[in-house]
Structures are given as structure tokens and as C-alpha cells.
Scaffold this motif. Structure first.
Motif, mmCIF file in Angstrom:
data_model
loop_
_atom_site.group_PDB
_atom_site.id
_atom_site.type_symbol
_atom_site.label_atom_id
_atom_site.label_comp_id
_atom_site.label_asym_id
_atom_site.label_seq_id
_atom_site.Cartn_x
_atom_site.Cartn_y
_atom_site.Cartn_z
ATOM 1 N N MET A 1 0.816 -1.221 0.000
ATOM 2 C CA MET A 1 0.000 0.000 0.000
ATOM 3 C C MET A 1 0.850 1.273 0.000
ATOM 4 N N VAL A 2 2.166 1.140 0.185
ATOM 5 C CA VAL A 2 3.037 2.322 0.042
ATOM 6 C C VAL A 2 3.163 2.649 -1.441
ATOM 7 N N ALA A 3 3.294 1.605 -2.249
ATOM 8 C CA ALA A 3 3.234 1.750 -3.705
ATOM 9 C C ALA A 3 4.223 2.758 -4.271
ATOM 10 N N ALA A 4 5.370 2.873 -3.647
ATOM 11 C CA ALA A 4 6.404 3.757 -4.186
ATOM 12 C C ALA A 4 7.749 3.206 -3.715
ATOM 13 N N ILE A 5 8.780 3.405 -4.549
ATOM 14 C CA ILE A 5 10.103 2.931 -4.127
ATOM 15 C C ILE A 5 10.911 4.072 -3.516
ATOM 16 N N SER A 6 10.343 5.253 -3.574
ATOM 17 C CA SER A 6 11.070 6.421 -3.092
ATOM 18 C C SER A 6 10.058 7.505 -2.733
ATOM 19 N N PRO A 7 10.378 8.358 -1.749
ATOM 20 C CA PRO A 7 9.453 9.466 -1.470
ATOM 21 C C PRO A 7 9.450 10.447 -2.643
ATOM 22 N N SER A 8 8.480 11.349 -2.677
ATOM 23 C CA SER A 8 8.424 12.355 -3.743
ATOM 24 C C SER A 8 9.726 13.143 -3.768
ATOM 25 N N THR A 9 10.157 13.495 -4.970
ATOM 26 C CA THR A 9 11.360 14.342 -5.098
ATOM 27 C C THR A 9 10.990 15.796 -4.783
ATOM 28 N N GLY A 10 12.021 16.597 -4.622
ATOM 29 C CA GLY A 10 11.799 18.037 -4.438
ATOM 30 C C GLY A 10 11.098 18.659 -5.640
ATOM 31 N N PHE A 11 11.332 18.100 -6.821
ATOM 32 C CA PHE A 11 10.664 18.632 -8.015
ATOM 33 C C PHE A 11 9.154 18.435 -7.897
ATOM 34 N N LEU A 12 8.768 17.246 -7.425
ATOM 35 C CA LEU A 12 7.326 16.972 -7.308
ATOM 36 C C LEU A 12 6.700 17.767 -6.157
ATOM 37 N N THR A 13 7.399 17.859 -5.022
ATOM 38 C CA THR A 13 6.790 18.596 -3.895
ATOM 39 C C THR A 13 6.690 20.091 -4.223
ATOM 40 N N LYS A 14 7.656 20.624 -4.991
ATOM 41 C CA LYS A 14 7.561 22.042 -5.404
ATOM 42 C C LYS A 14 6.365 22.229 -6.329
ATOM 43 N N ARG A 15 6.183 21.282 -7.242
ATOM 44 C CA ARG A 15 5.047 21.352 -8.164
ATOM 45 C C ARG A 15 3.728 21.287 -7.375
ATOM 46 N N LEU A 16 3.718 20.421 -6.365
ATOM 47 C CA LEU A 16 2.537 20.300 -5.498
ATOM 48 C C LEU A 16 2.245 21.646 -4.816
ATOM 49 N N GLU B 1 5.225 15.286 -13.681
ATOM 50 C CA GLU B 1 6.590 15.580 -13.216
ATOM 51 C C GLU B 1 7.500 14.416 -13.603
ATOM 52 N N ILE B 2 8.370 14.696 -14.542
ATOM 53 C CA ILE B 2 9.257 13.624 -15.020
ATOM 54 C C ILE B 2 10.376 13.353 -14.011
ATOM 55 N N LEU B 3 10.741 14.387 -13.235
ATOM 56 C CA LEU B 3 11.851 14.230 -12.283
ATOM 57 C C LEU B 3 11.334 13.740 -10.934
ATOM 58 N N ASN B 4 10.742 12.567 -10.980
ATOM 59 C CA ASN B 4 10.289 11.882 -9.766
ATOM 60 C C ASN B 4 10.563 10.406 -9.981
ATOM 61 N N VAL B 5 10.653 9.642 -8.890
ATOM 62 C CA VAL B 5 10.902 8.198 -9.015
ATOM 63 C C VAL B 5 9.643 7.483 -8.537
ATOM 64 N N LEU B 6 8.841 7.022 -9.452
ATOM 65 C CA LEU B 6 8.814 7.106 -10.906
ATOM 66 C C LEU B 6 8.192 8.443 -11.328
ATOM 67 N N PRO B 7 8.341 8.851 -12.590
ATOM 68 C CA PRO B 7 7.659 10.061 -13.056
ATOM 69 C C PRO B 7 6.169 9.976 -12.713
ATOM 70 N N ALA B 8 5.588 11.128 -12.329
ATOM 71 C CA ALA B 8 4.246 11.039 -11.743
ATOM 72 C C ALA B 8 3.330 12.155 -12.202
ATOM 73 N N PHE B 9 2.035 11.835 -12.194
ATOM 74 C CA PHE B 9 0.999 12.808 -12.513
ATOM 75 C C PHE B 9 0.517 13.497 -11.248
ATOM 76 N N LEU B 10 -0.034 14.678 -11.482
ATOM 77 C CA LEU B 10 -0.679 15.453 -10.422
ATOM 78 C C LEU B 10 -2.022 15.909 -11.016
ATOM 79 N N ILE B 11 -3.064 15.811 -10.233
ATOM 80 C CA ILE B 11 -4.405 16.186 -10.696
ATOM 81 C C ILE B 11 -4.973 17.182 -9.691
ATOM 82 N N LYS B 12 -5.465 18.295 -10.206
ATOM 83 C CA LYS B 12 -5.959 19.333 -9.290
ATOM 84 C C LYS B 12 -7.392 19.725 -9.661
ATOM 85 N N ALA B 13 -8.199 19.991 -8.649
ATOM 86 C CA ALA B 13 -9.553 20.492 -8.891
ATOM 87 C C ALA B 13 -9.914 21.466 -7.773
ATOM 88 N N THR B 14 -10.908 22.307 -8.051
ATOM 89 C CA THR B 14 -11.312 23.313 -7.079
ATOM 90 C C THR B 14 -12.786 23.110 -6.732
#
Ligand code: SAM
Length: 189
Positions: A21-36, A174-187
Motif C-alpha cells: 500500500m506504500v506503492a512507491a520505491i522512493s518518497p516524492s522528489t523536491g521537483f514533485l513537492t515544489k510542483r505540489l 513531473e518527469i523528475l520523480n521516481v517514478l515520473p508522476a501525474f498530479l491532478i488538481k480540482a477546485t
């Protein structure tokens, strides 16, 4: 003790070993958290809820942008990550050991008050009705104009669920994440 980024990755992998259920081999990169963080007006946010904070990398990035009287509540199901999160000494942070599916049970007083709900849980492992229910609960927590962001996702699986509940969605990759990842936003209207 300050860990290097490679030590942090090893520690994350160790704690997630055997827990699919962790479903990731690494925590989010700084690139992804900045994008978030760019998706949310964190400087003016008073309450942010996070579903699936892991070892706290996304939590710390968000807290760094929030004001001194803001509050962040995180819900995590992996006990080892909960122990890590409880070591974060920030009076603005509340850590709950539990699952995103119980969001409303954990935080009935937050209904309609959150400025943002962020989630990086592996929705792919949830049943369809659970995915729908988590998105509906997140929407319920938000104030009008509040932001919902799903990040660290390896597919666009959640787009129809978010559209169904919120209407238009904004997608980023975000391509600079392990693995590259999508982000979905709604308001919330
Ligand atoms: C992909 S990791 C992301 C961790 C962190 N947010 C990051 O950005 O590095 C997903 C996290 O969600 C947690 N998780 C999985 N299912 C969950 C659920 N139903 N409720 C709460 N947390 C969950 C996992 O234990 C893991 O810590």
C-alpha cells in the motif's frame, strides 16, 4: 541527525518493504513537492489535510510554505511512517494513524473548513466505490474555493473520479520523480 537524500531513499524503501500500500520505491522528489506546493495558496491557507504523507517529505514541503498560525492534519496507515511523522516537531502538525477512507470519522469538525486536501495514496489499490468515497470526503472537507490535489500517481486513473465530483480538472506531469508522476488538481465551486 540529518540524512542525505540517498539515505532518505533507503530508509523509505526499508519502511515500505512488504507493504504494497506504500506503492512507491522512493518518497516524492523536491521537483514533485515544489510542483505540489505551486497548486495551492499555502501562504494564506489555515487548514491543509494530507492523505498518505509517508515519511513526511510532502508534509514538510507544505508546512514550510504555511503561516505560523496554520494547521496541517495528516492521515497515514503505515505505522513506521507514523512514527517518523510523530518525530516532526512542529506545533502546526497533527498526525493521525488511520486510513483516508475514514477521513470524515477522524475529522468531523473539519467539514467545510479545509483550504486544501492533498492525497498521494495509491488509488489503484482501492475498490471503485472506495476511490469515489475518498474523493467525496475530500470535497466535503473543503471550503468553497478550496483545492484538491492528487499527486505522486503513475496514471491518470483518478481523473474521471475527480471530474465526476468537482467538474474541470487540471493535470500536470513531473518527469523528475521516481517514478515520473501525474498530479491532478480540482477546485470546489
Ligand atoms: C506513494 S507514497 C507517498 C508518500 C509521500 N506523500 C510522498 O510524497 O513521498 C503513499 C503513502 O500513502 C500511504 N497510504 C496508502 N494507502 C493509504 C490509505 N488508505 N490511507 C492513508 N494512507 C495511505 C502509504 O503508506 C504511503 O505512505
Amino acid at each position: 541527525m540529518t540524512l542525505t537524500s540517498s539515505e532518505k531513499r533507503t530508509s523509505f524503501l526499508h519502511k515500505s518493504f512488504g507493504d504494497r500500500m506504500v506503492a512507491a520505491i522512493s518518497p516524492s522528489t523536491g521537483f514533485l513537492t515544489k510542483r505540489l506546493c505551486r497548486q495551492i495558496d499555502l501562504a494564506n491557507a489555515k487548514l491543509v489535510i494530507e492523505l498518505g504523507p509517508g515519511d513526511g517529505v510532502s508534509t514538510l514541503a507544505v508546512l514550510a510554505k504555511m503561516g505560523p498560525d496554520a494547521h496541517m492534519v495528516v492521515i497515514e496507515r503505515n505505522a513506521q511512517f507514523v512514527a517518523d511523522l510523530r518525530k516532526i516537531t512542529d506545533k502546526r502538525l497533527t498526525v493521525i494513524e488511520g486510513v483516508a477512507q475514514d477521513l470524515e470519522k477522524h475529522l468531523p469538525e473539519a467539514v467545510g473548513h479545509a483550504d486544501a486536501v492533498i492525497a498521494s495514496i495509491p488509488f489503484t489499490y482501492l475498490f471503485k466505490d472506495e476511490r469515489r468515497a475518498v474523493v467525496a470526503s475530500a470535497k466535503k472537507m473543503l471550503r468553497s474555493g478550496g483545492t484538491f490535489v492528487i499527486f505522486h500517481q503513475y496514471s491518470l486513473l483518478m481523473v474521471p473520479y475527480v471530474k465526476e465530483a468537482f467538474g474541470p480538472v487540471h493535470k500536470e506531469f513531473e518527469i523528475l520523480n521516481v517514478l515520473p508522476a501525474f498530479l491532478i488538481k480540482a477546485t470546489k465551486s
